[in-house]
Design a protein around this motif. Sequence first.
Motif, PDB file in Angstrom:
ATOM      1  N   THR A 397      58.174  52.138  54.232  1.00 56.39           N
ATOM      2  CA  THR A 397      58.666  51.574  55.496  1.00 56.39           C
ATOM      3  C   THR A 397      58.119  52.359  56.695  1.00 56.39           C
ATOM      4  O   THR A 397      57.674  51.771  57.686  1.00 56.39           O
ATOM      5  CB  THR A 397      60.202  51.586  55.506  1.00 56.39           C
ATOM      6  OG1 THR A 397      60.693  50.859  54.387  1.00 56.39           O
ATOM      7  CG2 THR A 397      60.725  50.959  56.794  1.00 56.39           C
ATOM      8  N   CYS A 398      58.181  53.676  56.594  1.00 52.71           N
ATOM      9  CA  CYS A 398      57.765  54.512  57.740  1.00 52.71           C
ATOM     10  C   CYS A 398      56.262  54.483  57.971  1.00 52.71           C
ATOM     11  O   CYS A 398      55.796  54.324  59.105  1.00 52.71           O
ATOM     12  CB  CYS A 398      58.225  55.954  57.530  1.00 52.71           C
ATOM     13  SG  CYS A 398      60.025  56.148  57.514  1.00 52.71           S
ATOM     14  N   TRP A 399      55.450  54.643  56.909  1.00 56.05           N
ATOM     15  CA  TRP A 399      54.022  54.846  57.078  1.00 56.05           C
ATOM     16  C   TRP A 399      53.194  53.579  56.890  1.00 56.05           C
ATOM     17  O   TRP A 399      52.010  53.576  57.259  1.00 56.05           O
ATOM     18  CB  TRP A 399      53.519  55.902  56.102  1.00 56.05           C
ATOM     19  CG  TRP A 399      54.003  57.284  56.455  1.00 56.05           C
ATOM     20  CD1 TRP A 399      54.986  57.972  55.845  1.00 56.05           C
ATOM     21  CD2 TRP A 399      53.529  58.091  57.533  1.00 56.05           C
ATOM     22  NE1 TRP A 399      55.171  59.196  56.444  1.00 56.05           N
ATOM     23  CE2 TRP A 399      54.269  59.289  57.510  1.00 56.05           C
ATOM     24  CE3 TRP A 399      52.554  57.932  58.522  1.00 56.05           C
ATOM     25  CZ2 TRP A 399      54.087  60.314  58.427  1.00 56.05           C
ATOM     26  CZ3 TRP A 399      52.365  58.960  59.430  1.00 56.05           C
ATOM     27  CH2 TRP A 399      53.119  60.143  59.392  1.00 56.05           C
ATOM     28  N   ALA A 400      53.798  52.529  56.352  1.00 52.32           N
ATOM     29  CA  ALA A 400      53.047  51.274  56.218  1.00 52.32           C
ATOM     30  C   ALA A 400      53.452  50.260  57.284  1.00 52.32           C
ATOM     31  O   ALA A 400      52.599  49.687  57.973  1.00 52.32           O
ATOM     32  CB  ALA A 400      53.260  50.694  54.824  1.00 52.32           C
ATOM     33  N   LYS A 401      54.795  50.079  57.463  1.00 54.01           N
ATOM     34  CA  LYS A 401      55.260  49.068  58.413  1.00 54.01           C
ATOM     35  C   LYS A 401      55.401  49.633  59.821  1.00 54.01           C
ATOM     36  O   LYS A 401      55.181  48.914  60.799  1.00 54.01           O
ATOM     37  CB  LYS A 401      56.598  48.498  57.928  1.00 54.01           C
ATOM     38  CG  LYS A 401      56.489  47.777  56.592  1.00 54.01           C
ATOM     39  CD  LYS A 401      57.840  47.235  56.159  1.00 54.01           C
ATOM     40  CE  LYS A 401      57.740  46.502  54.811  1.00 54.01           C
ATOM     41  NZ  LYS A 401      59.060  45.975  54.386  1.00 54.01           N
ATOM     42  N   ASN A 402      55.805  50.907  59.931  1.00 54.36           N
ATOM     43  CA  ASN A 402      56.034  51.515  61.254  1.00 54.36           C
ATOM     44  C   ASN A 402      55.143  52.761  61.443  1.00 54.36           C
ATOM     45  O   ASN A 402      55.625  53.836  61.815  1.00 54.36           O
ATOM     46  CB  ASN A 402      57.506  51.902  61.418  1.00 54.36           C
ATOM     47  CG  ASN A 402      58.429  50.707  61.292  1.00 54.36           C
ATOM     48  OD1 ASN A 402      58.167  49.661  61.889  1.00 54.36           O
ATOM     49  ND2 ASN A 402      59.492  50.852  60.518  1.00 54.36           N
ATOM     50  N   PHE A 403      53.859  52.611  61.172  1.00 59.10           N
ATOM     51  CA  PHE A 403      52.952  53.776  61.220  1.00 59.10           C
ATOM     52  C   PHE A 403      52.866  54.362  62.631  1.00 59.10           C
ATOM     53  O   PHE A 403      52.958  55.571  62.823  1.00 59.10           O
ATOM     54  CB  PHE A 403      51.550  53.359  60.747  1.00 59.10           C
ATOM     55  CG  PHE A 403      50.532  54.452  60.888  1.00 59.10           C
ATOM     56  CD1 PHE A 403      50.428  55.453  59.925  1.00 59.10           C
ATOM     57  CD2 PHE A 403      49.697  54.501  62.004  1.00 59.10           C
ATOM     58  CE1 PHE A 403      49.491  56.464  60.055  1.00 59.10           C
ATOM     59  CE2 PHE A 403      48.764  55.523  62.138  1.00 59.10           C
ATOM     60  CZ  PHE A 403      48.666  56.511  61.160  1.00 59.10           C
ATOM     61  N   ASP A 404      52.695  53.487  63.623  1.00 61.27           N
ATOM     62  CA  ASP A 404      52.514  53.988  64.992  1.00 61.27           C
ATOM     63  C   ASP A 404      53.738  54.746  65.469  1.00 61.27           C
ATOM     64  O   ASP A 404      53.619  55.817  66.100  1.00 61.27           O
ATOM     65  CB  ASP A 404      52.215  52.829  65.941  1.00 61.27           C
ATOM     66  CG  ASP A 404      50.865  52.193  65.647  1.00 61.27           C
ATOM     67  OD1 ASP A 404      49.999  52.893  65.066  1.00 61.27           O
ATOM     68  OD2 ASP A 404      50.663  51.017  65.990  1.00 61.27           O
ATOM     69  N   ALA A 405      54.911  54.212  65.186  1.00 64.75           N
ATOM     70  CA  ALA A 405      56.133  54.886  65.638  1.00 64.75           C
ATOM     71  C   ALA A 405      56.303  56.228  64.926  1.00 64.75           C
ATOM     72  O   ALA A 405      56.615  57.253  65.560  1.00 64.75           O
ATOM     73  CB  ALA A 405      57.336  53.986  65.375  1.00 64.75           C
ATOM     74  N   THR A 406      56.078  56.243  63.614  1.00 60.76           N
ATOM     75  CA  THR A 406      56.233  57.503  62.851  1.00 60.76           C
ATOM     76  C   THR A 406      55.222  58.547  63.316  1.00 60.76           C
ATOM     77  O   THR A 406      55.564  59.717  63.526  1.00 60.76           O
ATOM     78  CB  THR A 406      56.036  57.229  61.352  1.00 60.76           C
ATOM     79  OG1 THR A 406      56.950  56.210  60.933  1.00 60.76           O
ATOM     80  CG2 THR A 406      56.267  58.494  60.544  1.00 60.76           C
TER      81      THR A 406
END
Length: 819
Positions: A397-406
């Motif tokens: 979820t963090c690094w595939a779907k929300n990479f920019d935010a993470t």
Amino acid sequence: MQSELVMERSKSRVGKWIHGTKSRLETILFQRGLLLFVIGFLLGRAVILTQVTPFAIPFFGAVFFLRRERAPMIIAALLAGAISTSNLQNTAFIMCGILVFLIINRFVKLSSLSLVKTLPILVFATSMIGRLILSLLTERTLANTNWILAAVEGALGMILTIIFIQSIPVLSIKKRTQALKNEEIISFIILLATMLTGTIGWVVYGFSIENILSRYLVLIFAYVGGAAIGSTVGVVTGLILALANVASLYQMSMLAFSGLLGGLLKDGRKIGVGMGLLIGTLLIALYGSGPEFLYPNLMESVIAVLLFFFTPSKVTSQLSKYIPGTVEHANEQQQYLRKVRDVTANRVEQFSNLFQALSSSFTDSDVQADDQSEREVDYFLSHVTEKTCQNCFKKETCWAKNFDATYGYMTGIMEELEQTTELTNYSLKRDFDKHCIKANKVIDIIGKEMSHYHANRLLKKQVRESRKIVADQLRGVSHVMGDFAREIQKERDNLHQQEEQIMDAIQSMGLEVGQVEIYCLDEGNVDIEMKIPACGGRGEGEKVIAPMLSDILKENIIVKREVCAEHEHDTCHLYFGSAKDFVIETGVANAAKGGAWLSGDSHSTIELGAGKYAIAISDGMGNGERAHQESTETIQLLQKILHSGIDETVAIKSVNSVLSLRNTDEMFSTLDLAMIDLQDASAKFLKIGSIPSFIKRGDRVMMVESGNLPMGIIPEFDVEVVSEQLKAGDLLIMMSDGIYEGVKNIENPEFWMKRKIRELDTDKPQEIADLIMEEVIRTEYGRIDDDMTIVVARIKRNIPKWSTIPIYSAPSFRKKKAQ
């Protein structure tokens, strides 16, 4: 147009035919040995003293040693020459001698002796044994005269062997790069003269071939080598021909005299040399052999002169290249030296390009610094995620779907922790807590890894700075080597004419000059060496010759060095050079802390070869032996780098990099450097951690200062250069920081120093240095709390000590300064 094309084609065909014919002749004469065959044939005919044949066996031995594959051909040539004389005794002697030589040589091989060392002895033994065997077979007994004749013939053969070994290589077609030695020239002449003895008895229309060729030989060498070579050839040729035919003894006098006259008249070219032979023939024929022999002798000389006139100039020019002292030889040597110079210059230029390429490679590595910085952040975050996010169920979820935010949260936290040890941006922490279920662990891991990250970045920064330092140093070396290569490639003029003009001009004033050597006449860089008779310490060079040269060259010339003669019959060596427009007079005063012997300050005044004068003061941190060692090493290293020709800015950076890499503790040095051009008095000041310097011009006092850290603190810094134009009469005062710190009770030491300098009544540098030092010590009531050094320099016009002596017959030449 068509006719021109036909003419060009015909010229091309003729040129190709001539070149092909020349190549075929060279192949037949040299490679196939026809020239050696002709020489062998003539030497087989040669006889001296009516029965002695000393030439055949030595020639065979020399060829057997130098070119063994030609030995069968030489045997045939020698026997053919001997048979052509119808003298069976000489033919038998040559056959017997060659057979004995081959037998003895077989034993020499078996005994492992060196042929080159035993060849003269082998020829002596061969010739003597062969003559004794022949005498025993013909006379049935051996008388004392037979032994003496055999010994004399063997001794001549031994000497001729050494001569032939030196002369045969001269006949090689291979181009020689060195001139012939005197021994080689004489040996070659003897070989030619012995060949002429083989022509004795050849008569064409009543004219002797022997006389024509001998005179032609004298003409050639007199024209090529002058009077000395011409007379030598005449004596040697005449002597050998006289031994072969005693009736021709007068020929030696005529040939020697004709060679001398021809050499003296060689300035008249071929006509002058030919006239010398004709005059010598007339004189010797009239008063030597009698009027009845005048016509044949004169006609033989005329035929020799005609052959000489028809000799191509290319032949004599090629021969002149190998005779020392000739113009062609000098030009050939000059061309050879020019080739060596160009090869050396190209090699130096290649090294210069190599260092430039290395410098560019180090410089180009810094261009990618920004990309490397971004890559380092990515490596850092990937290392953090391995320890935190690798086993987390929300990784996808963090690094595939929300990479920019993470990525944004983690880089923000990284930037915050880079400034402080704790995360103080609470809004960022709150947002990251909502985003990540392991927020506290991620923040802790980032904080712990930051120390490694900082260390890695610092190390890479130091590597980049070191690369930049190395790049600057390599670039400086490249510039020095490039300048050196261009200096090598400069064409050195042939200055013989100027040397003679200067010598004539000085001698016209009644002075005796032994020799003048001019190495450079460039304006401002004159370099002349002269030899004069012993002057007895009267200073003729400084008082008379240098002023005369100043008038001739239209610039101030001084004696740079003088080596006086030890005895009255020796010569004095004088070295003259250009005087600089300005000279520097210096004075120094220093004192160690507490009146100790060892000071932490070091200074130096350096006169560089490029017309520059350097003044340097270095102050090591602290006091005592360690500070003295630091400052001394700084000055010595700077001296060596400046003497190499590297620019002063690069030199200071090099010294700083060496000190920064060497120092492992807090030991630094300041450096105060002034570079003064002695041609125009322009000055550059490079002040590294040093206090201001002062320039006094009349009643004005100007301060020179710049802000640079001391040397060795950081490995890389930009040197601030301050330029000033000095004038004649200016006083430059440079000092260490101990002078400023020595006046602690003075509120404004700069203003106080300016006032003291302005109030000085003297302009002598040493007095000024002593007065300032004394004033500083008096101000502190005799205490010396720090090392103190003052260097005072006075810029003066260089006024010649002796007035110029005008020479009205002086040559009108002036070499302009090379651009």
